[in-house]
Write a protein that holds these residues in place. Structure first.
Motif, PDB file in Angstrom:
ATOM      1  N   THR A 193       0.848  -1.187   0.000  1.00 20.36           N
ATOM      2  CA  THR A 193       0.000   0.000   0.000  1.00 20.36           C
ATOM      3  C   THR A 193       0.888   1.244   0.000  1.00 20.36           C
ATOM      4  N   GLY A 194       0.391   2.292  -0.592  1.00 21.27           N
ATOM      5  CA  GLY A 194       1.209   3.497  -0.728  1.00 21.27           C
ATOM      6  C   GLY A 194       1.544   4.157   0.583  1.00 21.27           C
ATOM      7  N   LEU A 195       0.556   4.220   1.504  1.00 20.14           N
ATOM      8  CA  LEU A 195       0.751   4.961   2.751  1.00 20.14           C
ATOM      9  C   LEU A 195       0.100   4.241   3.917  1.00 20.14           C
ATOM     10  N   ALA A 196       0.853   4.029   4.978  1.00 23.63           N
ATOM     11  CA  ALA A 196       0.320   3.446   6.208  1.00 23.63           C
ATOM     12  C   ALA A 196       0.224   4.547   7.258  1.00 23.63           C
ATOM     13  N   VAL A 197      -0.941   4.657   7.887  1.00 22.56           N
ATOM     14  CA  VAL A 197      -1.186   5.686   8.904  1.00 22.56           C
ATOM     15  C   VAL A 197      -1.806   5.030  10.135  1.00 22.56           C
ATOM     16  N   GLY A 198      -1.329   5.361  11.300  1.00 15.53           N
ATOM     17  CA  GLY A 198      -1.876   4.810  12.530  1.00 15.53           C
ATOM     18  C   GLY A 198      -3.338   5.177  12.711  1.00 15.53           C
ATOM     19  N   ASP A 199      -4.147   4.230  13.224  1.00 16.49           N
ATOM     20  CA  ASP A 199      -5.589   4.464  13.374  1.00 16.49           C
ATOM     21  C   ASP A 199      -5.880   5.147  14.707  1.00 16.49           C
ATOM     22  N   SER A 200      -5.385   6.377  14.833  1.00 16.18           N
ATOM     23  CA  SER A 200      -5.515   7.111  16.082  1.00 16.18           C
ATOM     24  C   SER A 200      -5.528   8.612  15.826  1.00 16.18           C
ATOM     25  N   LEU A 201      -6.163   9.333  16.707  1.00 14.84           N
ATOM     26  CA  LEU A 201      -6.133  10.794  16.652  1.00 14.84           C
ATOM     27  C   LEU A 201      -4.694  11.292  16.735  1.00 14.84           C
ATOM     28  N   ASP A 202      -3.822  10.518  17.383  1.00 17.74           N
ATOM     29  CA  ASP A 202      -2.422  10.894  17.526  1.00 17.74           C
ATOM     30  C   ASP A 202      -1.654  10.825  16.219  1.00 17.74           C
ATOM     31  N   ARG A 203      -2.266  10.387  15.160  1.00 24.15           N
ATOM     32  CA  ARG A 203      -1.683  10.446  13.825  1.00 24.15           C
ATOM     33  C   ARG A 203      -2.552  11.302  12.903  1.00 24.15           C
ATOM     34  N   LEU A 204      -3.862  11.068  12.931  1.00 26.16           N
ATOM     35  CA  LEU A 204      -4.763  11.800  12.033  1.00 26.16           C
ATOM     36  C   LEU A 204      -4.827  13.284  12.368  1.00 26.16           C
ATOM     37  N   GLY A 205      -4.552  13.634  13.620  1.00 28.16           N
ATOM     38  CA  GLY A 205      -4.592  15.035  14.025  1.00 28.16           C
ATOM     39  C   GLY A 205      -3.639  15.907  13.240  1.00 28.16           C
ATOM     40  N   ALA A 206      -2.579  15.325  12.718  1.00 21.58           N
ATOM     41  CA  ALA A 206      -1.631  16.102  11.919  1.00 21.58           C
ATOM     42  C   ALA A 206      -2.306  16.672  10.678  1.00 21.58           C
ATOM     43  N   PHE A 207      -3.223  15.889  10.095  1.00 19.96           N
ATOM     44  CA  PHE A 207      -3.926  16.364   8.904  1.00 19.96           C
ATOM     45  C   PHE A 207      -4.916  17.476   9.266  1.00 19.96           C
ATOM     46  N   PHE A 208      -5.444  17.453  10.484  1.00 22.40           N
ATOM     47  CA  PHE A 208      -6.295  18.553  10.933  1.00 22.40           C
ATOM     48  C   PHE A 208      -5.491  19.856  10.896  1.00 22.40           C
ATOM     49  N   ALA A 209      -4.300  19.789  11.494  1.00 24.09           N
ATOM     50  CA  ALA A 209      -3.451  20.982  11.568  1.00 24.09           C
ATOM     51  C   ALA A 209      -3.055  21.465  10.185  1.00 24.09           C
ATOM     52  N   GLU A 210      -2.800  20.541   9.274  1.00 23.54           N
ATOM     53  CA  GLU A 210      -2.389  20.916   7.922  1.00 23.54           C
ATOM     54  C   GLU A 210      -3.509  21.586   7.147  1.00 23.54           C
ATOM     55  N   ASN A 211      -4.736  21.371   7.579  1.00 18.68           N
ATOM     56  CA  ASN A 211      -5.874  22.012   6.905  1.00 18.68           C
ATOM     57  C   ASN A 211      -6.346  23.255   7.659  1.00 18.68           C
ATOM     58  N   GLY A 212      -5.507  23.729   8.569  1.00 17.13           N
ATOM     59  CA  GLY A 212      -5.870  24.922   9.326  1.00 17.13           C
ATOM     60  C   GLY A 212      -6.738  24.638  10.538  1.00 17.13           C
ATOM     61  N   GLY A 213      -6.910  23.355  10.862  1.00 11.25           N
ATOM     62  CA  GLY A 213      -7.736  22.986  12.004  1.00 11.25           C
ATOM     63  C   GLY A 213      -6.924  22.887  13.279  1.00 11.25           C
ATOM     64  N   SER A 214      -7.604  22.541  14.364  1.00 11.63           N
ATOM     65  CA  SER A 214      -6.950  22.448  15.663  1.00 11.63           C
ATOM     66  C   SER A 214      -7.811  21.589  16.579  1.00 11.63           C
ATOM     67  N   TYR A 215      -7.274  21.238  17.733  1.00  9.14           N
ATOM     68  CA  TYR A 215      -8.053  20.528  18.737  1.00  9.14           C
ATOM     69  C   TYR A 215      -8.888  21.500  19.572  1.00  9.14           C
ATOM     70  N   MET A 216      -8.305  22.672  19.846  1.00  8.62           N
ATOM     71  CA  MET A 216      -8.958  23.664  20.707  1.00  8.62           C
ATOM     72  C   MET A 216      -9.352  24.892  19.899  1.00  8.62           C
ATOM     73  N   ASN A 217     -10.288  25.681  20.432  1.00 13.64           N
ATOM     74  CA  ASN A 217     -10.616  26.946  19.790  1.00 13.64           C
ATOM     75  C   ASN A 217      -9.483  27.939  20.033  1.00 13.64           C
ATOM     76  N   LYS A 218      -9.503  29.063  19.340  1.00 11.44           N
ATOM     77  CA  LYS A 218      -8.401  30.020  19.422  1.00 11.44           C
ATOM     78  C   LYS A 218      -8.209  30.567  20.829  1.00 11.44           C
ATOM     79  N   ALA A 219      -9.275  30.691  21.567  1.00 13.55           N
ATOM     80  CA  ALA A 219      -9.187  31.222  22.922  1.00 13.55           C
ATOM     81  C   ALA A 219      -8.678  30.193  23.913  1.00 13.55           C
ATOM     82  N   GLY A 220      -8.665  28.931  23.488  1.00 13.64           N
ATOM     83  CA  GLY A 220      -8.214  27.869  24.367  1.00 13.64           C
ATOM     84  C   GLY A 220      -9.217  27.521  25.451  1.00 13.64           C
TER      85      GLY A 220
END
Length: 419
Positions: A193-220
């Motif tokens: 397979t071309g790409l292996a990614v861990g089945d966890s927020l601890d890996r998928l969260g990186a793609f959130f950040a790359e799309n301008g997303g985050s875990y918390m709101n700006k105010a925290g």
């Protein structure tokens, strides 16, 4: 089993996204009152509990423990926890915490607020010896509690043999989502397979950040898991999973993405620099390199960062020997041994500079330190995350829906912040 009533914390762990040199150490203080260390320096048996990333880290921890024990005239009983969070919780609840243990930045405030940590860090070395952002990661109410062990960031690992065989060049490096997807498609065969990614927020969260997303709101002040940016990122991951050009470890009969990569079942993976040690010890014949995580559609770079410190419980009856042990473990020489053994990035600035100079391959992992997103530090979040993680594999089969997953994660996480 008795469980402690932990108080919810609304902040996330210290942000390496502030930049490695972007946090001043001037506001960091040592313990508000003098620390009285307990027990003898010699003839003591200490218990060390840690969570290993693999055989390389296990061997390095055991070797360091034996070396210090022989040098100091002490003994160290080493426990490789299969579930560090759960086993630490049980040990503290039972009144038998280990004398030294791994503690993540996401858990620092929980333990410190409960009065369970010894704020010993300033007894080991000046804060200025360590990256300021890492010192801040282990500071609570202006008190620096524990010495940062190391840190790790995610990057993209590439099997260069498969890369060249597919006709790919440096011009194709996965610097963007579009290129990563195109590369994964071209690298996918009947057996790989071309790409292996861990089945966890601890890996998928990186793609959130790359799309301008985050875990918390700006105010925290609250979570932002179901933001449009995060939903789009998870839908993009699902689109590749459905095509079969991205697979999760279980689909590849592997325990983690790094194993799938090392076994040649995946041409690329998204893991942290801990993979260096695993590749060296378990898959030495694989030719590979690491490049920074890609930028999302709007050109935003993103990755995730993970860090641990050497925790010492306030109730330890052997804290004098424990602090001596940590001095050894956190020395420049020992940090370099750990780095060379299993690929972690040293927390001491001098050690990190030496390691980077001697090992250009770590550059891709260090690159992300300027914008990396830290883990969530809210008490109770691991349970909430587990519910999310359990649904990730369903993205490949269509049994899980990104919008529903993130809405549930948002609801469950936000509930942790209620008084």
């Amino acid at each position: 089993m008795k469980r402690r009533n932990r108080i919810a914390v609304i902040t996330v762990g210290a942000a390496l996204a502030m930049g490695l040199m972007g946090v001043s150490g001037s506001a960091i203080a040592s313990a508000s009152s003098p620390i009285t260390l307990t027990g003898k320096l010699h003839g003591v048996t200490l218990n060390l509990m840690y969570g290993s990333s693999g055989p390389a880290e296990t061997a390095a921890i055991n070797q360091a423990s034996k070396a210090w024990a022989a040098q100091s005239g002490n003994k160290v009983i080493v426990t490789n926890a299969s579930n560090l969070t759960e086993q630490l919780d049980e040990a503290f609840a039972g009144g038998t915490p280990p004398d030294v243990f791994y503690l993540s930045s996401s858990a620092l405030q929980t333990f410190a607020k409960q009065g369970e940590l010894l704020p010993y860090a300033s007894l080991v070395a000046p804060a200025s010896d360590f990256y300021p952002s890492l010192v801040k990661a282990y500071t609570y109410n202006k008190t620096w509690y524990c010495v940062p062990k190391d840190f790790s960031n995610l990057a993209v690992e590439i099997n260069t043999t498969m890369w060249k065989a597919a006709g790919l060049t440096n011009a194709d490096l996965p610097t963007t989502w579009a290129k990563l997807q195109a590369d994964a498609k071209k690298l996918t065969t009947k057996t790989v397979t071309g790409l292996a990614v861990g089945d966890s927020l601890d890996r998928l969260g990186a793609f959130f950040a790359e799309n301008g997303g985050s875990y918390m709101n700006k105010a925290g002040t609250g979570f932002a898991f179901n933001s449009p940016q995060n939903i789009k990122a998870l839908e993009w991951v699902q689109s590749m999973a459905k095509q079969g050009i991205l697979k999760f470890p279980e689909q590849l009969s592997s325990g983690w993405a790094g194993e799938a990569f090392g076994l040649g079942k995946a041409a690329m993976s998204t893991e942290g620099n801990w993979i260096i040690g695993a590749m060296k010890s378990s898959y030495p014949k694989i030719q590979w390199e690491a490049v920074p995580m890609p930028a999302g559609p709007t050109g935003v770079n993103g990755t995730l960062t993970f860090t641990n410190c050497w925790g010492i419980p306030s109730a330890s009856k052997s804290s004098a020997a424990a602090v001596s042990f940590v001095k050894y473990l956190a020395s420049t020489a020992q940090q370099l041994r750990f780095a060379n053994a299993f690929g972690v990035l040293p927390s001491r600035i001098a050690a990190a500079n030496t390691y980077a100079k001697d090992n250009p391959s770590v550059a891709a992992f260090v690159e992300g330190a300027k914008y990396a997103m830290p883990q969530v530090a809210t008490v109770g979040f691991p349970t909430v995350q587990s519910a999310f993680d359990s649904q990730v594999l369903g993205l490949a089969t269509g049994s899980s829906n990104p919008v529903q997953m993130l809405n549930e994660l948002q609801t469950n996480a936000q509930a942790l912040l209620r008084p």
